[in-house]
Design a protein around this motif. Structure first.
Motif, PDB file in Angstrom:
ATOM      1  N   ALA A 197     -31.025 -26.455  16.086  1.00 43.18           N
ATOM      2  CA  ALA A 197     -31.573 -25.162  16.316  1.00 43.18           C
ATOM      3  C   ALA A 197     -30.625 -24.059  16.718  1.00 43.18           C
ATOM      4  O   ALA A 197     -30.775 -22.871  16.732  1.00 43.18           O
ATOM      5  N   ALA A 198     -29.484 -24.445  17.421  1.00 44.17           N
ATOM      6  CA  ALA A 198     -28.244 -23.467  17.783  1.00 44.17           C
ATOM      7  C   ALA A 198     -27.754 -22.931  16.696  1.00 44.17           C
ATOM      8  O   ALA A 198     -26.896 -21.790  16.784  1.00 44.17           O
ATOM      9  N   TRP A 201     -31.538 -20.239  12.204  1.00 46.21           N
ATOM     10  CA  TRP A 201     -32.608 -19.227  12.223  1.00 46.21           C
ATOM     11  C   TRP A 201     -33.932 -19.728  11.770  1.00 46.21           C
ATOM     12  O   TRP A 201     -33.904 -20.432  10.725  1.00 46.21           O
ATOM     13  N   ARG A 202     -34.955 -19.363  12.507  1.00 41.29           N
ATOM     14  CA  ARG A 202     -36.498 -19.513  12.063  1.00 41.29           C
ATOM     15  C   ARG A 202     -37.159 -18.671  12.267  1.00 41.29           C
ATOM     16  O   ARG A 202     -36.879 -17.836  13.527  1.00 41.29           O
TER      17      ARG A 202
ATOM     18  N   GLU B 385     -34.778 -22.403  21.456  1.00 44.84           N
ATOM     19  CA  GLU B 385     -33.290 -22.292  21.401  1.00 44.84           C
ATOM     20  C   GLU B 385     -33.038 -21.528  19.975  1.00 44.84           C
ATOM     21  O   GLU B 385     -33.430 -21.797  18.839  1.00 44.84           O
ATOM     22  N   LEU B 386     -32.206 -20.673  19.979  1.00 44.15           N
ATOM     23  CA  LEU B 386     -32.108 -19.703  18.755  1.00 44.15           C
ATOM     24  C   LEU B 386     -30.442 -19.307  18.562  1.00 44.15           C
ATOM     25  O   LEU B 386     -29.827 -19.756  19.506  1.00 44.15           O
ATOM     26  N   PRO B 387     -29.988 -19.407  17.397  1.00 39.20           N
ATOM     27  CA  PRO B 387     -28.444 -19.008  17.246  1.00 39.20           C
ATOM     28  C   PRO B 387     -27.992 -17.971  18.047  1.00 39.20           C
ATOM     29  O   PRO B 387     -28.765 -16.896  18.291  1.00 39.20           O
ATOM     30  N   ALA B 388     -26.963 -18.100  18.876  1.00 38.90           N
ATOM     31  CA  ALA B 388     -25.905 -17.003  19.276  1.00 38.90           C
ATOM     32  C   ALA B 388     -26.031 -15.770  18.754  1.00 38.90           C
ATOM     33  O   ALA B 388     -25.700 -15.886  17.309  1.00 38.90           O
TER      34      ALA B 388
END
Lengths: 451, 388
Positions: A197-198, A201-202, B385-388
């Motif tokens: 998830a880090a 993108w979704r 949680e999403l990318p930074a």
């Protein structure tokens, strides 16, 4: 200017006791301990003690007020239970609208994991190429809509627990009682373990879309779209039209393989290719590796490693079963609801939209939502009404390169029969027994308008 | 005050000669604990709450009855029983319930550490022969980003040197011990990782009195200032501490539900107690006993289910525990207030249980993790949680 003056002119600072949280304010000093107002922290003697807990100066540090991120706009507190709706997407707001249209009094509480702003989710699939920003996609702010409908909106509030026997919903901002509860929680991206998830993108919410939009605003980027289902294909086209170098990756050999027969999938593939989308079919992903420069490498099962600036996962959706599990609601790929009334296995709880399943099948399209919301409002307000009648919605892919319109729900292993085929497009049908269960029309945009 | 502390120190050296019973029979453990709580703890509750009496003598008896054994792996990892005994204790005295929780989690740290030196001390701890609490309030908040770590450690030959002040740690006294966590700094002062250790409160540590609290005065709560305190290998619980805390966090919070359950049950008891004489007017109150009982039963049923798998590491499990703990605190507040309203003036007497339980419930609501921390943590766990 002298050093002394400088010292006097700089703003008063505050220091927090790490032990007990007491704040020493230079402006106020600590007169009880002999520090007159205006005593700078560095001028405090080393043997001075925290007036509350007794630690010394070394256990203090500069205090800077933390920013409050949560939306704490005033909400009117109403002890009457009324209807509580979980989820402020189209489904949640539709129920609120329907209820309010028919009953001006009934208390409505809307619990939203986001700020509750109203937007049209399908637009997220085409918004990058149109150069939109987040604010332009908001049709009405959550606060305005809540005011208009007389709804108590709890923004940035997550539903964590549900006890049907108590008619109690527990959230991160407290517990709420309900007379009737409506679950409109939607679905969430199903992210396989190899797509962390880090780094992936979704595009399932406006705020997630906005994050991607900002990341791409720097200019043309190398973007991988993982998963060539409906959303994946739409996003790949949108990203390509927005000027990015797009690679569409899927486990299957053709895009949209779950819905389209090969003849149609091939046309879709070549339509996307004309826009510059590179389709990598039959590829499983082993891992995603972040690189030091901020880019990410996708490592395929074959061992091949490809670098991208951004990765977008479009690997399907699942319904979170947390509340259903706690409340012991029947659940089968979604909250099981009665097909006529949208009522769950608990009499006071209804559900609609992306989070439900009908006959074991989720139905994650926009069109049925308004009918479902109407049925729930009628049931909650105990009005006579016709039963909800579910019809498989017409699926229109928002790909402009190749227009695709699908009526009915095709069976994945059913046989497709070609009805018409020419250079501009094709029409195909899937038949079960004597009955046509699905009809596919693929072609130029002009043709599809007639469908 | 001074007298009281001196007395407490004297109590620490109380020799308990009898060997612990096997505690294999759940029903007997629970019955014994309930009896001690009812007959010895309940009459002492005023003294504990009002005069700051630290009831180590009663805790020793509870220990001998098996109150502090059930959750330990070596005694069968029976968390449902551990919750039930803590409920019985807290039903009669919230302060002792809280200390029982602290004692229980201290035993949990010792056992889960796997450190032979600490395992060798565990039987005495479990039997209530020695006593120890937990100083994890600050670290639990620090590890989730709410505040900064109070203790700092530097690696030295054979262990660490630790400095800093823990502001209030309960169920401790000179000669006792508690679990603690310190942030290890590298040579240049930058953060490295955290260590968790059993802090022995020996001659190197001078405990400092805390300001007077509105409740919990009998819990022997002190500030622990440390200056270059040497932590040896024998005291080490976990290095690094992060994964260890992740593993025990669910059990740590779940056991606290026993304190809440006791306060709620005690409040319902107080309401029912006056029903025969005051029922005719009490019928006009809200939060009536049956209503409270229904919510209490809901909490208890969920607690017992979660107690079957205290080391389930999934996010959903932790959320369930945090949700339960939050609801326990909220219902404690509601039930204790309702109990006072039901009892009226007699509940408002300084010697009455309802007024004491209001302060106990407030404590359940603010002790780490407080309601606000629980909600913060749940929001953090649930947000995408999403990318930074």
């Amino acid at each position: 200017m002298s050093a002394q003056q400088l010292k006097q002119d700089s703003p008063w600072r505050q220091y927090i006791c790490l032990a007990c949280g007491l704040i020493y304010d230079e402006e106020l000093g600590d007169p009880d301990s002999g520090l007159p107002p205006g005593t700078r922290f560095e001028d405090i003697p080393d043997d001075w003690q925290c007036p509350l807990c007794g630690v010394t100066k070394v256990d203090f540090e500069l205090f800077e007020k933390p920013a409050i991120l949560a939306c704490d706009k005033g909400t009117v507190f109403n002890r009457q239970p009324g209807v509580v709706i979980v989820g402020a997407g189209l489904a949640g707001w539709s129920v609120a609208e329907q209820l309010r249209q028919q009953d001006a009094e009934i208390p409505i509480t809307l619990i939203s994991a986001c700020n509750g702003d109203i937007y049209h989710k399908p637009e997220l699939s085409i918004a990058l190429s149109r150069g939109f920003e987040q604010s332009e996609l908001v049709r009405e702010s959550g606060v305005d809509a809540a005011q208009r409908l007389g709804v108590r909106l709890l923004p940035n509030t997550l539903a964590v627990g549900l006890s049907p026997a108590l008619h109690q919903l527990r959230t991160t901002r407290g517990s709420f009682h309900y007379t009737k509860l409506v679950l409109a929680q939607g679905s969430k991206p199903a992210l396989p373990a190899e797509l962390p998830a880090a780094v992936c993108w979704r595009v399932n919410t406006l705020s997630a879309w906005s994050g991607l939009q900002r990341a791409l605003a720097k200019g043309s980027s190398r973007v991988a779209v993982v998963g060539a289902g409906m959303v994946g294909c739409e996003l790949a086209e949108d990203l390509a039209r927005a000027g990015h170098q797009v690679t569409l990756i899927d486990r299957d050999n053709t895009p949209l393989s779950a819905l389209l027969p090969e003849a149609a999938a091939t046309r879709l593939s070549s339509g996307l290719a004309k826009l510059g989308v590179k389709f990598l079919g039959g590829q499983a992903i082993r891992a995603v590796e972040p690189r030091a420069d901020g880019s990410r490498a996708i490592v395929l099962a074959s061992g091949l490693s490809i670098e991208f600036d951004q990765i977008v996962a479009a690997t399907g959706l699942v319904t979170d079963n947390r509340l259903a599990r706690q409340a012991k609601l029947d659940f089968n790929r979604g909250v099981v609801v009665d097909a006529d009334t949208l009522r769950t296995s608990e009499p006071a709880i209804y559900a609609l939209g992306d989070c439900i399943s009908l006959d074991g099948k989720p139905c994650r399209f926009i069109e049925p939502i308004k009918h479902q919301a109407r049925a729930i409002a009628d049931a909650v307000l105990e009005l006579d009404s016709e039963a909800y009648a579910h019809n498989a919605p017409v699926i229109r892919l928002k790909t402009r390169s190749v227009a695709i319109v699908l009526h009915g729900l095709p069976s994945p292993d059913g046989h497709w029969r070609m009805v018409q085929e020419d250079a501009d497009g094709l029409i195909m049908e899937q038949v079960s027994g004597e009955q046509v269960i699905s009809r596919l029309n693929l072609g130029s945009p002009n043709q599809s308008c007639a469908a | 005050m001074k007298e009281r502390k001196a007395m407490n120190r004297a109590l620490v050296s109380t020799e308990v000669s009898t060997k612990p019973a096997p505690w294999a029979d759940d029903a007997k453990v629970l019955a014994d604990v309930a009896e001690i709580s009812r007959q010895q703890l309940a009459p002492a509750a005023y003294r504990i709450d009002h005069e700051g009496y630290y009831p180590l003598d009663i805790m020793a008896k509870l220990g001998q009855a098996g109150a502090y054994a059930a959750h330990q792996d070596r005694y069968g990892c029976r968390y449902p029983l551990a919750l039930a005994t803590m409920t019985e204790i807290s039903r009669h005295c919230g302060s002792t319930g809280f200390m029982s929780w602290a004692h229980d989690v201290c035993g949990l740290y010792m056992e889960q550490s796997g450190n032979p030196a600490l395992l060798a001390r565990l039987d005495d701890h479990v039997a209530g022969i020695t006593f120890g609490g937990t100083g994890l309030s600050n670290p639990m908040k620090a590890l989730t980003g709410i505040e900064k770590m109070a203790l700092k450690a530097k690696k030295v030959a054979g262990g660490y040197r630790v400095s800093g002040t823990l502001p209030w740690v309960s169920h401790i006294a000179t000669g006792q011990y508690c679990g603690a966590i310190a942030a290890v700094e590298k040579g240049d002062g930058s953060p490295s990782h955290e260590i968790m250790f059993l802090l022995d409160l020996d001659e190197r540590v001078t405990l400092r009195a805390c300001p007077e609290f509105s409740g919990m005065e009998g819990t022997s709560t002190w500030a622990i200032p440390l200056v270059d305190y040497f932590v040896s290998e024998d005291q080490m619980i976990a290095d690094p501490a992060g994964p260890f805390v992740q593993r025990i966090r669910g059990a740590f919070v779940l056991l606290q539900v026993g304190i809440a359950a006791g306060v709620i049950q005690g409040s319902i008891d107080s309401i029912r107690e006056v029903e025969p004489v005051l029922g005719h007017v009490n019928q006009y109150l809200h939060d009536r006993p049956d209503e409270l009982q229904a919510e209490y039963d809901d909490i208890l049923a969920r607690a017992m289910t979660l107690a079957e798998t205290p080391f389930d590491g999934s996010k959903d499990y932790l959320l369930d525990v945090l949700d339960l703990r939050t609801q326990g605190a909220e219902l404690s507040l509601k039930a204790s207030t309702s109990a006072l309203l039901h009892q009226g003036a007699r509940g408002y007497l300084m010697s009455s249980a309802p007024q004491r339980r209001i302060r106990e419930a407030q404590f359940v609501a603010i002790v780490t993790p407080a309601i606000k921390h629980l909600r913060w943590e749940m929001a953090k766990l649930m947000n995408e949680e999403l990318p930074a």
